[in-house]
Write an enzyme that holds these catalytic residues in place. Structure first.
Site, PDB file in Angstrom:
ATOM      1  N   SER A 140      -3.881   6.903  -3.838  1.00  0.00           N
ATOM      2  CA  SER A 140      -3.289   6.967  -5.169  1.00  0.00           C
ATOM      3  C   SER A 140      -4.136   7.880  -6.028  1.00  0.00           C
ATOM      4  O   SER A 140      -5.366   7.942  -5.862  1.00  0.00           O
ATOM      5  CB  SER A 140      -3.231   5.582  -5.803  1.00  0.00           C
ATOM      6  OG  SER A 140      -2.878   5.663  -7.181  1.00  0.00           O
ATOM      7  N   TYR A 153      -6.795  -2.208  -7.961  1.00  0.00           N
ATOM      8  CA  TYR A 153      -5.994  -1.245  -7.202  1.00  0.00           C
ATOM      9  C   TYR A 153      -6.726   0.090  -7.095  1.00  0.00           C
ATOM     10  O   TYR A 153      -6.858   0.658  -5.998  1.00  0.00           O
ATOM     11  CB  TYR A 153      -4.643  -1.069  -7.897  1.00  0.00           C
ATOM     12  CG  TYR A 153      -3.700  -0.116  -7.206  1.00  0.00           C
ATOM     13  CD1 TYR A 153      -2.983  -0.514  -6.085  1.00  0.00           C
ATOM     14  CD2 TYR A 153      -3.503   1.171  -7.695  1.00  0.00           C
ATOM     15  CE1 TYR A 153      -2.105   0.356  -5.454  1.00  0.00           C
ATOM     16  CE2 TYR A 153      -2.622   2.046  -7.075  1.00  0.00           C
ATOM     17  CZ  TYR A 153      -1.928   1.635  -5.959  1.00  0.00           C
ATOM     18  OH  TYR A 153      -1.061   2.499  -5.341  1.00  0.00           O
TER      19      TYR A 153
END
Length: 260
Positions: A140, A153
Site C-alpha cells: 500500500s 495497516y
C-alpha cells in the site's frame, strides 16, 4: 504486447474479491494457470467456475504456517512447479492509536506481514532450488506516507515491503525476483469500508480532491484506481518483461503520495 505467461503456474492469496480476483483474471488472460486462495471459499470457487481448469480454488489461512507449507508442497507435487507467488491477502482495521486494541494490532500483522512471510518463504524454498521464479507482494502507498487512523495497516504494509526487498536481495543470485506493488485508493470493499454511509460519489470525490484536515493529499490523475489497474502492474512484474527488476516498490496511486 502481452506479458506472455503461457504455461506459468501462479499462486494468489486473497483472491476471492477486489484486487485479488482482478489479479487472477489478468493472469489467466495472459495464459497462466492459477491456484486462487482465500480464507473464504465462495469467491475463489466462483473464479474456478468461470475459468474451468485454468483456476484451482483452495481455501487458505495465510496466518497458519503449516497450512501454507502444505498447500505449496501440494501445488508443487500435483500441478507442477510454481513460477509466481502473489501476496494479496490483507485486512484493514482502522483506529486511532490510543483506541487501537492489542487484538486488532496483532491480527493486522498476522495477515498483512506474517502471512506474506509464510507464503513467500514456502514458495521461495522451491523457486530457489530451481533457480527461477518471482514473488510479488501487494502492499500500500500507506507504507510510505503516514495516514491518520491507519497506523496498524500502514506499519504492517511497510514491514511487508521491506521483508520482500530483503527476500529479493537474498534470492537475486538464485534467479528469483521479488517486488512489491503499492496501490493507493482503489475501488474495493476495503476502500468503501472507510467511507461513511451515504453518498458514495461524494466520498470518492473527497478522496480524489484530498483532505487537508486529515493531512491527506488528493490524486493528481483525478480518479480512483480500479482493481484492474493494480492487476496490470502485478502481471508486468511477474512477466519476463520485468526480468531485470527486483527489490522494486511500484506505486500505483495516480501520484497521490507525490513520492514523499
Amino acid at each position: 504486447m502481452t506479458a506472455g505467461l503461457g504455461g506459468r503456474l501462479a499462486l494468489v492469496t486473497g483472491a476471492g474479491r477486489g484486487i485479488g480476483a482482478a489479479v487472477v483474471t489478468a493472469l489467466v488472460e495472459e495464459g497462466a494457470r492459477v491456484v486462487a486462495t482465500d480464507l473464504a471459499a465462495d469467491g475463489v470457487e466462483a473464479l474456478a467456475g468461470r475459468y474451468g481448469d485454468r483456476v484451482t480454488a483452495r481455501p487458505l489461512d495465510v496466518t497458519d504456517a503449516t497450512a501454507v507449507r502444505t498447500l505449496v508442497d501440494e501445488v508443487e507435487d500435483g500441478l507442477g512447479p510454481l513460477d509466481i507467488a502473489v501476496n494479496i491477502a490483507g485486512i484493514l482495521r482502522p483506529s486511532d492509536v490510543v483506541d487501537l486494541t492489542d487484538e486488532d494490532w496483532a491480527a493486522t500483522f498476522a495477515v498483512n506481514t506474517t502471512g506474506v512471510f509464510h507464503v513467500s518463504r514456502a514458495a521461495a524454498r522451491h523457486m530457489a532450488g530451481r533457480g527461477s521464479g518471482c514473488v510479488v507482494t501487494v502492499a500500500s502507498n500507506a507504507a510510505g506516507v503516514p495516514r491518520a487512523g491507519l497506523s496498524a495497516y500502514a506499519a504492517s504494509k511497510a514491514a511487508a515491503v521491506m521483508f520482500t526487498k530483503c527476500l529479493g536481495l537474498e534470492l537475486a543470485g538464485r534467479g528469483v525476483r521479488c517486488n512489491t506493488v503499492s496501490p493507493g485508493s482503489t475501488l474495493t470493499d476495503m476502500q468503501r469500508a472507510l467511507w461513511p454511509d451515504g453518498d458514495e460519489t461524494a466520498a470518492a470525490r473527497r478522496v480524489i480532491d484530498g483532505d487537508p484536515a486529515a493531512y491527506r493529499t488528493g490524486i493528481p490523475l483525478g480518479r480512483i484506481a480500479e482493481p484492474a489497474d493494480i492487476a496490470d502492474a502485478v502481471v508486468f512484474l511477474a512477466s519476463d518483461r520485468a526480468r531485470h527488476i527486483t527489490m522494486h516498490d511500484l506505486y500505483v496511486d495516480g501520484g497521490a503520495t507525490l513520492r514523499a
